[in-house]
Design an enzyme around this catalytic site. Sequence first.
Site, PDB file in Angstrom:
ATOM      1  N   VAL A 198       0.829  -1.203   0.000  1.00 48.58           N
ATOM      2  CA  VAL A 198       0.000   0.000   0.000  1.00 48.58           C
ATOM      3  C   VAL A 198       0.865   1.257   0.000  1.00 48.58           C
ATOM      4  O   VAL A 198       0.539   2.259  -0.641  1.00 48.58           O
ATOM      5  CB  VAL A 198      -0.947  -0.001   1.216  1.00 48.58           C
ATOM      6  CG1 VAL A 198      -1.757   1.285   1.270  1.00 48.58           C
ATOM      7  CG2 VAL A 198      -1.890  -1.195   1.156  1.00 48.58           C
ATOM      8  N   GLU A 199       1.987   1.201   0.712  1.00 47.47           N
ATOM      9  CA  GLU A 199       2.844   2.386   0.837  1.00 47.47           C
ATOM     10  C   GLU A 199       3.615   2.693  -0.452  1.00 47.47           C
ATOM     11  O   GLU A 199       3.640   3.827  -0.914  1.00 47.47           O
ATOM     12  CB  GLU A 199       3.839   2.189   1.984  1.00 47.47           C
ATOM     13  CG  GLU A 199       3.217   2.268   3.380  1.00 47.47           C
ATOM     14  CD  GLU A 199       2.862   3.685   3.771  1.00 47.47           C
ATOM     15  OE1 GLU A 199       3.281   4.625   3.081  1.00 47.47           O
ATOM     16  OE2 GLU A 199       2.148   3.853   4.780  1.00 47.47           O
ATOM     17  N   SER A 200       4.296   1.699  -1.003  1.00 49.29           N
ATOM     18  CA  SER A 200       5.227   1.968  -2.109  1.00 49.29           C
ATOM     19  C   SER A 200       5.094   1.029  -3.290  1.00 49.29           C
ATOM     20  O   SER A 200       5.792   1.208  -4.285  1.00 49.29           O
ATOM     21  CB  SER A 200       6.668   1.870  -1.589  1.00 49.29           C
ATOM     22  OG  SER A 200       6.972   0.519  -1.242  1.00 49.29           O
ATOM     23  N   TYR A 285      -6.835   3.030   3.295  1.00 51.59           N
ATOM     24  CA  TYR A 285      -5.558   2.401   3.648  1.00 51.59           C
ATOM     25  C   TYR A 285      -5.794   1.256   4.638  1.00 51.59           C
ATOM     26  O   TYR A 285      -5.308   0.126   4.453  1.00 51.59           O
ATOM     27  CB  TYR A 285      -4.659   3.472   4.254  1.00 51.59           C
ATOM     28  CG  TYR A 285      -3.267   3.040   4.643  1.00 51.59           C
ATOM     29  CD1 TYR A 285      -2.176   3.344   3.838  1.00 51.59           C
ATOM     30  CD2 TYR A 285      -3.018   2.375   5.845  1.00 51.59           C
ATOM     31  CE1 TYR A 285      -0.889   2.978   4.203  1.00 51.59           C
ATOM     32  CE2 TYR A 285      -1.743   1.996   6.211  1.00 51.59           C
ATOM     33  CZ  TYR A 285      -0.679   2.308   5.400  1.00 51.59           C
ATOM     34  OH  TYR A 285       0.587   1.943   5.766  1.00 51.59           O
TER      35      TYR A 285
END
Length: 319
Positions: A198-200, A285
Amino acid sequence: MTHPPPTLIARLAALLRAAGVALAVAVPWHATANPLPVDESALVRSYRAEAQAYEHGEGVPRDGARAATLYCKAARLGDAKSQYALGWMYANGRGVERNDALASFFLRAAAEQGLAPAERLLARLPETVEVPDCMREPPAVAVVVPPQPAAAAPAAPALPPQAAELRRSAPPMIVDLVDRLAPQYQLEPHLVLAIIRVESNFDTVARSPKNAQGLMQLIPETAQRFNVLNAYDPTQNLRGGMAYLRWLLAYFEGDLALVTAAYNAGEGAVERYRGIPPYRETRDYVRRVLETVGTVVHPFDASVTAPSAVLRGRRTAAR
């Protein structure tokens, strides 16, 4: 009434106890179901449209109180437009009794999501920290599992389907690195992988507009806090992100909804809103991570840090 820990917790508990770690597990109010099980976009649009109709008397009798109730339902789901509309109503006493404290709360939430008109209107209102009743989550129940004699670890259960698919699709080098490092921080590898995706999306040199860097998107303050010298080095980045996750798990007593919300929005925002902040980005998220990991609780090491005094107050101990 006691709640038996999920299989995931039982397996990790045995491993941690074998290592001599005192384990405390909090079972939050949403422990039996994903708190954000579906994309809420359609529900938000429905609430907002109905609220607008009652606010302006479009096809229905004008009813400010009903409009405010519907706007708040959408606002709790992170809809900045509804937060602004509700803040405007309270700031001007339009359809509801004027209330600067409520106006400030809703306008601040909208402003924090980037709505410029809310920020301008907020400038003339006093700051408030009180969370309106319609924005509060139900109370949670906590269960503390005391240390027990070491026992043989049970057979590892099958991963949730989405977690298994994530492991197959993620870059093998990163999966191997996470598998090696995660146990050092008492973390399930697939939780770390879910956050990385989800972040990168596994980009080791990813950089966000807010200067979050690397695999786990560490902002400079977080990198410094956890002794990361080079956030673009995969090993250093993972160690920093995992150290932060371990800290958040202790601080929020294993409640993954709060932990993942804090990883995205900061622990301060989670405490200020007494739960998942009403930001669409943060709610999406949390939903994406929890759908992948398949659980809403995770073992934690209570010796890492004292729990949040603000959020612990919403729990009652189960006997």
